[in-house]
Design a protein around this motif. Structure first.
Motif, PDB file in Angstrom:
ATOM      1  N   TYR A 152       0.727  -1.279   0.089  1.00 28.15           N
ATOM      2  CA  TYR A 152       0.180  -0.051   0.057  1.00 28.15           C
ATOM      3  C   TYR A 152       0.760   1.264   0.127  1.00 28.15           C
ATOM      4  O   TYR A 152       0.636   2.249  -0.670  1.00 28.15           O
ATOM      5  N   ARG A 153       1.935   1.054   0.801  1.00 23.91           N
ATOM      6  CA  ARG A 153       2.874   2.476   0.950  1.00 23.91           C
ATOM      7  C   ARG A 153       3.559   2.630  -0.363  1.00 23.91           C
ATOM      8  O   ARG A 153       3.667   3.807  -0.975  1.00 23.91           O
TER       9      ARG A 153
ATOM     10  N   ALA B 136       0.207   5.069   0.206  1.00 30.43           N
ATOM     11  CA  ALA B 136      -0.678   5.216   1.247  1.00 30.43           C
ATOM     12  C   ALA B 136       0.015   5.276   2.630  1.00 30.43           C
ATOM     13  O   ALA B 136       1.182   4.744   2.591  1.00 30.43           O
ATOM     14  N   ARG B 137      -0.453   5.893   3.651  1.00 28.51           N
ATOM     15  CA  ARG B 137       0.004   6.015   5.092  1.00 28.51           C
ATOM     16  C   ARG B 137      -1.207   5.839   5.877  1.00 28.51           C
ATOM     17  O   ARG B 137      -2.392   5.851   5.651  1.00 28.51           O
ATOM     18  N   SER B 138      -0.838   5.501   7.171  1.00 26.02           N
ATOM     19  CA  SER B 138      -1.367   5.477   8.173  1.00 26.02           C
ATOM     20  C   SER B 138      -2.674   4.297   7.829  1.00 26.02           C
ATOM     21  O   SER B 138      -3.869   4.591   8.047  1.00 26.02           O
ATOM     22  N   ILE B 139      -2.108   3.148   7.772  1.00 23.49           N
ATOM     23  CA  ILE B 139      -2.806   1.793   7.303  1.00 23.49           C
ATOM     24  C   ILE B 139      -3.393   1.070   8.206  1.00 23.49           C
ATOM     25  O   ILE B 139      -2.759   0.628   8.931  1.00 23.49           O
TER      26      ILE B 139
ATOM     27  N   SER C  37      -6.768   4.229   5.082  1.00 25.10           N
ATOM     28  CA  SER C  37      -5.644   4.708   5.254  1.00 25.10           C
ATOM     29  C   SER C  37      -5.935   6.426   4.992  1.00 25.10           C
ATOM     30  O   SER C  37      -7.046   6.769   4.740  1.00 25.10           O
TER      31      SER C  37
END
Length: 211
Positions: free
Chosen positions: A134-135, A140-143, A186
Protein backbone atom coordinates in the motif's frame (compact mmCIF):
# COMPACT_ATOMS: atom_id res chain seq x y z
CA UNK A 1 -13.79 -31.08 -4.89
CA UNK A 2 -10.99 -33.39 -3.76
CA UNK A 3 -11.49 -32.21 -0.15
CA UNK A 4 -15.23 -32.88 -0.46
CA UNK A 5 -14.68 -36.43 -1.70
CA UNK A 6 -12.12 -37.19 1.01
CA UNK A 7 -14.41 -35.80 3.71
CA UNK A 8 -17.41 -37.82 2.55
CA UNK A 9 -15.32 -40.98 2.31
CA UNK A 10 -13.91 -40.65 5.82
CA UNK A 11 -17.32 -39.92 7.33
CA UNK A 12 -18.70 -42.99 5.56
CA UNK A 13 -15.84 -45.11 6.90
CA UNK A 14 -16.60 -43.92 10.43
CA UNK A 15 -20.27 -44.81 10.00
CA UNK A 16 -19.75 -48.34 8.70
CA UNK A 17 -17.00 -49.05 11.22
CA UNK A 18 -19.64 -49.24 13.95
CA UNK A 19 -19.97 -52.53 15.79
CA UNK A 20 -23.53 -53.59 16.66
CA UNK A 21 -25.06 -53.99 20.10
CA UNK A 22 -22.60 -52.01 22.22
CA UNK A 23 -23.66 -49.28 24.62
CA UNK A 24 -22.34 -45.72 24.41
CA UNK A 25 -19.62 -44.51 26.76
CA UNK A 26 -20.69 -44.27 30.39
CA UNK A 27 -19.09 -40.90 31.14
CA UNK A 28 -21.09 -37.67 31.24
CA UNK A 29 -18.30 -35.29 30.17
CA UNK A 30 -15.48 -36.06 27.74
CA UNK A 31 -12.75 -33.76 26.41
CA UNK A 32 -10.07 -34.11 23.77
CA UNK A 33 -8.70 -32.58 20.58
CA UNK A 34 -9.58 -32.45 16.91
CA UNK A 35 -7.84 -31.76 13.61
CA UNK A 36 -9.75 -29.77 11.00
CA UNK A 37 -9.19 -29.32 7.27
CA UNK A 38 -10.80 -26.19 5.83
CA UNK A 39 -11.14 -25.49 2.12
CA UNK A 40 -12.40 -22.10 0.95
CA UNK A 41 -14.97 -21.79 -1.81
CA UNK A 42 -14.35 -18.05 -2.34
CA UNK A 43 -11.71 -16.48 -4.62
CA UNK A 44 -10.07 -14.32 -1.93
CA UNK A 45 -9.92 -16.61 1.12
CA UNK A 46 -7.79 -19.69 1.74
CA UNK A 47 -8.39 -22.31 4.41
CA UNK A 48 -5.79 -24.50 6.09
CA UNK A 49 -5.29 -27.19 8.71
CA UNK A 50 -6.18 -26.41 12.28
CA UNK A 51 -6.03 -27.98 15.75
CA UNK A 52 -8.70 -27.35 18.34
CA UNK A 53 -10.49 -28.46 21.49
CA UNK A 54 -13.25 -31.08 21.31
CA UNK A 55 -15.74 -31.92 24.02
CA UNK A 56 -18.82 -34.04 24.54
CA UNK A 57 -21.49 -33.52 27.20
CA UNK A 58 -23.99 -36.29 27.82
CA UNK A 59 -25.00 -38.91 25.26
CA UNK A 60 -26.83 -38.88 21.97
CA UNK A 61 -30.39 -40.17 21.67
CA UNK A 62 -32.39 -41.00 18.58
CA UNK A 63 -34.73 -38.19 17.55
CA UNK A 64 -34.92 -34.49 16.74
CA UNK A 65 -33.31 -31.96 19.02
CA UNK A 66 -31.48 -28.67 19.54
CA UNK A 67 -27.74 -28.21 19.63
CA UNK A 68 -25.15 -25.44 19.89
CA UNK A 69 -21.51 -24.93 19.06
CA UNK A 70 -18.46 -22.69 18.76
CA UNK A 71 -16.97 -23.07 15.30
CA UNK A 72 -14.08 -20.58 15.33
CA UNK A 73 -11.75 -20.52 12.34
CA UNK A 74 -9.32 -18.34 10.40
CA UNK A 75 -8.54 -17.84 6.72
CA UNK A 76 -5.80 -16.15 4.74
CA UNK A 77 -7.20 -13.48 2.41
CA UNK A 78 -5.83 -11.89 -0.77
CA UNK A 79 -6.55 -8.54 -2.40
CA UNK A 80 -5.40 -6.69 -5.48
CA UNK A 81 -3.12 -3.79 -4.46
CA UNK A 82 -2.00 -1.56 -7.30
CA UNK A 83 -3.13 -4.19 -9.80
CA UNK A 84 -1.07 -7.00 -8.21
CA UNK A 85 -2.73 -9.77 -6.20
CA UNK A 86 -1.19 -9.67 -2.71
CA UNK A 87 -1.62 -11.66 0.50
CA UNK A 88 -3.58 -9.14 2.55
CA UNK A 89 -3.71 -10.82 5.94
CA UNK A 90 -5.66 -13.17 8.16
CA UNK A 91 -9.40 -13.08 8.79
CA UNK A 92 -10.63 -14.59 12.06
CA UNK A 93 -14.30 -15.58 12.39
CA UNK A 94 -15.67 -16.69 15.78
CA UNK A 95 -19.25 -17.89 15.33
CA UNK A 96 -21.64 -18.70 18.17
CA UNK A 97 -24.12 -21.19 16.74
CA UNK A 98 -27.45 -22.74 17.60
CA UNK A 99 -28.99 -25.52 15.55
CA UNK A 100 -31.64 -28.17 15.12
CA UNK A 101 -31.51 -31.58 13.52
CA UNK A 102 -31.96 -35.34 13.73
CA UNK A 103 -29.76 -37.97 15.39
CA UNK A 104 -29.95 -41.74 14.88
CA UNK A 105 -28.19 -44.05 17.32
CA UNK A 106 -27.11 -47.53 16.21
CA UNK A 107 -25.33 -49.45 18.94
CA UNK A 108 -22.24 -47.45 19.79
CA UNK A 109 -22.60 -45.07 16.79
CA UNK A 110 -24.58 -41.81 16.67
CA UNK A 111 -25.18 -40.22 13.25
CA UNK A 112 -26.50 -36.64 13.11
CA UNK A 113 -27.59 -34.21 10.39
CA UNK A 114 -28.14 -30.66 11.64
CA UNK A 115 -28.51 -27.08 10.43
CA UNK A 116 -26.86 -24.31 12.47
CA UNK A 117 -27.13 -20.52 12.35
CA UNK A 118 -25.71 -17.76 14.47
CA UNK A 119 -23.53 -14.69 14.68
CA UNK A 120 -19.85 -14.53 13.87
CA UNK A 121 -17.52 -12.05 15.57
CA UNK A 122 -14.78 -11.14 13.10
CA UNK A 123 -11.36 -9.51 13.19
CA UNK A 124 -8.49 -9.15 10.74
CA UNK A 125 -4.74 -8.59 10.80
CA UNK A 126 -2.62 -7.31 7.92
CA UNK A 127 0.64 -8.86 6.72
CA UNK A 128 3.74 -6.62 6.68
CA UNK A 129 4.07 -7.22 2.93
CA UNK A 130 0.55 -5.86 2.33
CA UNK A 131 1.34 -2.73 4.32
CA UNK A 132 4.50 -2.22 2.28
CA UNK A 133 2.51 -2.72 -0.94
CA UNK A 134 0.00 0.00 0.00
CA UNK A 135 2.81 2.41 0.81
CA UNK A 136 5.09 1.62 -2.15
CA UNK A 137 2.49 1.09 -4.89
CA UNK A 138 -0.20 3.55 -3.86
CA UNK A 139 1.56 6.02 -1.57
CA UNK A 140 -0.85 5.28 1.30
CA UNK A 141 -0.01 6.10 4.92
CA UNK A 142 -1.60 5.35 8.32
CA UNK A 143 -2.94 2.01 7.08
CA UNK A 144 -5.35 0.01 9.27
CA UNK A 145 -7.55 -3.05 8.71
CA UNK A 146 -10.71 -4.31 10.38
CA UNK A 147 -13.53 -6.77 9.72
CA UNK A 148 -17.25 -6.56 10.41
CA UNK A 149 -19.29 -9.13 12.29
CA UNK A 150 -21.69 -11.22 10.21
CA UNK A 151 -24.53 -13.71 10.41
CA UNK A 152 -23.41 -17.25 9.62
CA UNK A 153 -24.99 -20.58 8.68
CA UNK A 154 -23.68 -24.14 8.69
CA UNK A 155 -25.31 -27.44 7.64
CA UNK A 156 -23.37 -30.38 9.05
CA UNK A 157 -23.29 -34.18 9.15
CA UNK A 158 -21.41 -35.77 12.05
CA UNK A 159 -20.68 -39.22 13.44
CA UNK A 160 -19.78 -40.18 17.01
CA UNK A 161 -18.19 -43.61 17.41
CA UNK A 162 -17.59 -45.01 20.90
CA UNK A 163 -14.38 -47.02 20.77
CA UNK A 164 -14.58 -48.03 24.44
CA UNK A 165 -16.29 -46.98 27.66
CA UNK A 166 -13.87 -44.04 27.98
CA UNK A 167 -12.83 -43.11 24.43
CA UNK A 168 -14.95 -41.63 21.65
CA UNK A 169 -14.14 -40.71 18.05
CA UNK A 170 -15.91 -38.00 16.05
CA UNK A 171 -15.88 -37.14 12.35
CA UNK A 172 -17.88 -34.29 10.84
CA UNK A 173 -18.34 -32.63 7.48
CA UNK A 174 -20.00 -29.24 7.07
CA UNK A 175 -20.23 -26.07 5.04
CA UNK A 176 -19.85 -22.72 6.81
CA UNK A 177 -21.39 -19.65 5.14
CA UNK A 178 -19.81 -16.37 6.33
CA UNK A 179 -19.56 -13.08 4.38
CA UNK A 180 -18.03 -10.33 6.57
CA UNK A 181 -16.78 -6.99 5.23
CA UNK A 182 -13.05 -6.28 5.39
CA UNK A 183 -12.11 -2.59 5.33
CA UNK A 184 -8.74 -0.97 4.67
CA UNK A 185 -8.45 2.62 5.91
CA UNK A 186 -5.57 4.94 5.07
CA UNK A 187 -4.78 8.50 3.99
CA UNK A 188 -6.30 7.54 0.61
CA UNK A 189 -9.69 6.83 2.18
CA UNK A 190 -11.57 3.58 2.82
CA UNK A 191 -11.61 0.41 0.72
CA UNK A 192 -14.41 -1.78 2.11
CA UNK A 193 -15.34 -5.07 0.44
CA UNK A 194 -17.39 -8.11 1.35
CA UNK A 195 -15.24 -11.25 1.59
CA UNK A 196 -16.56 -14.69 0.75
CA UNK A 197 -15.18 -16.61 3.76
CA UNK A 198 -17.31 -19.72 3.13
CA UNK A 199 -15.51 -22.91 4.14
CA UNK A 200 -15.90 -26.61 3.57
CA UNK A 201 -14.93 -28.12 6.92
CA UNK A 202 -13.88 -31.67 7.68
CA UNK A 203 -12.97 -32.54 11.26
CA UNK A 204 -11.71 -35.64 13.03
CA UNK A 205 -11.22 -35.78 16.78
CA UNK A 206 -11.03 -37.97 19.84
CA UNK A 207 -12.24 -37.46 23.41
CA UNK A 208 -11.62 -39.17 26.75
CA UNK A 209 -14.32 -39.39 29.43
CA UNK A 210 -13.29 -37.61 32.63
CA UNK A 211 -16.60 -37.77 34.56
Amino acid sequence: MKSVRVGMLLVAVAVFAALPAFAQTKGKIAVGAQVSKRASTGPEAHGHLGLGLLWRVGHSKTGFGWDWGLNWYSADIDRSIGGIMTELGELNVKPILGGYGYTHVIGRTAISAKAFAGYGFSSATMTPSAGDAYRDRLGARSITIDASNAFVMKPEVSVWQDLSEKIGLQASFGYMVARPHVAIRSTLGQDKRRVNADMLMFKVGMVYSIF
